[in-house]
Design a protein around this motif. Structure first.
Motif, short mmCIF file in Angstrom:
data_model
loop_
_atom_site.label_atom_id
_atom_site.label_comp_id
_atom_site.label_asym_id
_atom_site.label_seq_id
_atom_site.Cartn_x
_atom_site.Cartn_y
_atom_site.Cartn_z
N GLY A 86 21.15 58.16 62.12
CA GLY A 86 21.31 59.40 61.34
C GLY A 86 20.24 60.43 61.67
O GLY A 86 20.53 61.62 61.78
N GLU A 135 29.23 55.39 63.74
CA GLU A 135 29.14 56.59 62.93
C GLU A 135 29.26 56.20 61.47
O GLU A 135 29.74 55.12 61.14
CB GLU A 135 30.27 57.56 63.31
CG GLU A 135 30.10 58.06 64.73
CD GLU A 135 30.65 59.47 64.90
OE1 GLU A 135 31.42 59.91 64.05
OE2 GLU A 135 30.27 60.09 65.89
N ASN A 136 28.85 57.09 60.60
CA ASN A 136 28.97 56.87 59.17
C ASN A 136 30.46 56.69 58.83
O ASN A 136 31.26 57.59 59.03
CB ASN A 136 28.39 58.10 58.45
CG ASN A 136 28.54 58.00 56.94
OD1 ASN A 136 29.13 57.07 56.41
ND2 ASN A 136 27.99 58.98 56.26
N ASN A 143 30.52 59.48 50.30
CA ASN A 143 29.12 59.89 50.53
C ASN A 143 28.51 60.44 49.26
O ASN A 143 27.39 60.12 48.90
CB ASN A 143 29.06 61.00 51.59
CG ASN A 143 28.92 60.43 52.99
OD1 ASN A 143 28.38 59.36 53.18
ND2 ASN A 143 29.41 61.15 53.97
N LEU A 180 30.66 49.31 54.19
CA LEU A 180 29.29 49.05 54.65
C LEU A 180 29.02 47.55 54.77
O LEU A 180 27.93 47.14 55.18
CB LEU A 180 28.27 49.69 53.68
CG LEU A 180 28.30 51.22 53.59
CD1 LEU A 180 27.23 51.70 52.63
CD2 LEU A 180 28.09 51.87 54.95
N PHE A 192 22.61 52.29 54.00
CA PHE A 192 22.83 53.71 54.29
C PHE A 192 21.53 54.37 54.73
O PHE A 192 21.49 55.17 55.65
CB PHE A 192 23.38 54.39 53.03
CG PHE A 192 24.27 55.56 53.32
CD1 PHE A 192 25.50 55.40 53.91
CD2 PHE A 192 23.86 56.86 53.00
CE1 PHE A 192 26.33 56.49 54.17
CE2 PHE A 192 24.68 57.94 53.25
CZ PHE A 192 25.91 57.76 53.84
N LYS A 195 20.41 53.23 58.26
CA LYS A 195 21.17 53.90 59.32
C LYS A 195 20.78 55.38 59.44
O LYS A 195 21.18 56.05 60.38
CB LYS A 195 22.68 53.81 59.02
CG LYS A 195 23.23 52.41 59.13
CD LYS A 195 23.30 51.95 60.57
CE LYS A 195 23.89 50.58 60.71
NZ LYS A 195 23.77 50.05 62.06
N TRP A 197 21.72 57.75 57.39
CA TRP A 197 22.87 58.61 57.11
C TRP A 197 22.67 59.55 55.92
O TRP A 197 23.49 60.42 55.68
CB TRP A 197 24.12 57.74 56.87
CG TRP A 197 24.66 57.13 58.14
CD1 TRP A 197 24.61 57.68 59.38
CD2 TRP A 197 25.36 55.88 58.27
NE1 TRP A 197 25.21 56.83 60.30
CE2 TRP A 197 25.68 55.73 59.64
CE3 TRP A 197 25.72 54.89 57.37
CZ2 TRP A 197 26.37 54.61 60.12
CZ3 TRP A 197 26.41 53.78 57.86
CH2 TRP A 197 26.72 53.65 59.22
N LYS A 199 21.60 62.68 54.36
CA LYS A 199 21.29 63.99 54.97
C LYS A 199 20.24 64.68 54.11
O LYS A 199 20.25 64.58 52.92
CB LYS A 199 22.53 64.85 55.06
CG LYS A 199 23.57 64.28 56.04
CD LYS A 199 23.09 64.37 57.49
CE LYS A 199 24.06 63.77 58.45
NZ LYS A 199 23.92 62.36 58.68
#
Length: 199
Positions: A86, A135-136, A143, A180, A192, A195, A197, A199
């Motif tokens: 990420g 990828e996520n 999310n 997941l 999460f 990784k 991911w 943001k």
């Protein structure tokens, strides 16, 4: 002469990096910052050719600083211990010219700086392999649910905030755990984060 600003919150490492690069005949360190905010100020002040920075720093992270420096004509290279997909994806979006890991050999750093100055992009190979391999898997709504879970919200609070029913929230959570490949919310948040991911 390649003019360099370095941002690193571990002071001993900051000093060591600066000394190492100053030994190179074609390089000079014009500024040293302890966080992303200082790095941005130093770039405005000294107009260096390249800014080398860590990611996880106080006040402003290296990725936030990289996003802010985009389009200023100063190349940005990330030097970090974090091989997180990420982070790497976000760095690419911010237009960084290089992303190296701190366990790379020290001579590689100077060579990478020269390569970046010559217009090439240098990314740690293990990151490239992983970034394009995974990828996520979550949808935008999943999310959103996971971010609220990470903020400590319970099912009812998430439902209220997203204007959906608690049943729908439960369905999202079950989808998240499944995608997941984890057993509970805490593991999901941890996976999460690992990784990169968030943001």
């Amino acid at each position: 002469m390649i003019r360099i600003v370095i941002a690193e919150d571990q002071r001993m490492l900051l000093g060591a990096l600066a000394s190492l690069l100053d030994l190179e005949e074609d390089m000079i360190v014009v500024g040293k910052a302890g966080n992303g905010e200082e790095a941005v100020k130093l770039v405005h002040l000294h107009k260096p050719d390249i800014c080398i920075m860590d990611i996880e720093m106080p006040v402003k992270s290296g990725l936030d600083a990289a996003e802010e420096l985009k389009g200023l004509g100063c190349k940005v290279m990330i030097l970090t211990t974090f091989a997180r997909t990420g982070y790497f994806e976000r760095a690419i979006k911010a237009g960084v010219n290089g992303y190296l890991l701190k366990d790379s050999p020290s001579e590689e750093l100077a060579d990478s700086i020269r390569s970046v100055m010559a217009g090439r992009r240098i990314y740690a190979s293990e990151l490239v392999d992983e970034a394009y391999g995974q990828e996520n898997p979550l949808t935008e709504r999943e999310n959103e649910v996971l971010v609220l879970m990470a903020d400590g919200k319970n099912t009812k609070e998430i439902a209220n905030q997203m204007y959906i029913t608690t049943g729908t929230v439960r369905n999202y959570i079950s989808g998240i755990l499944d995608k997941l490949d984890v057993n509970n919310r805490i593991e999901a948040i941890k996976r999460f984060k690992e990784k990169g991911w968030f943001k």
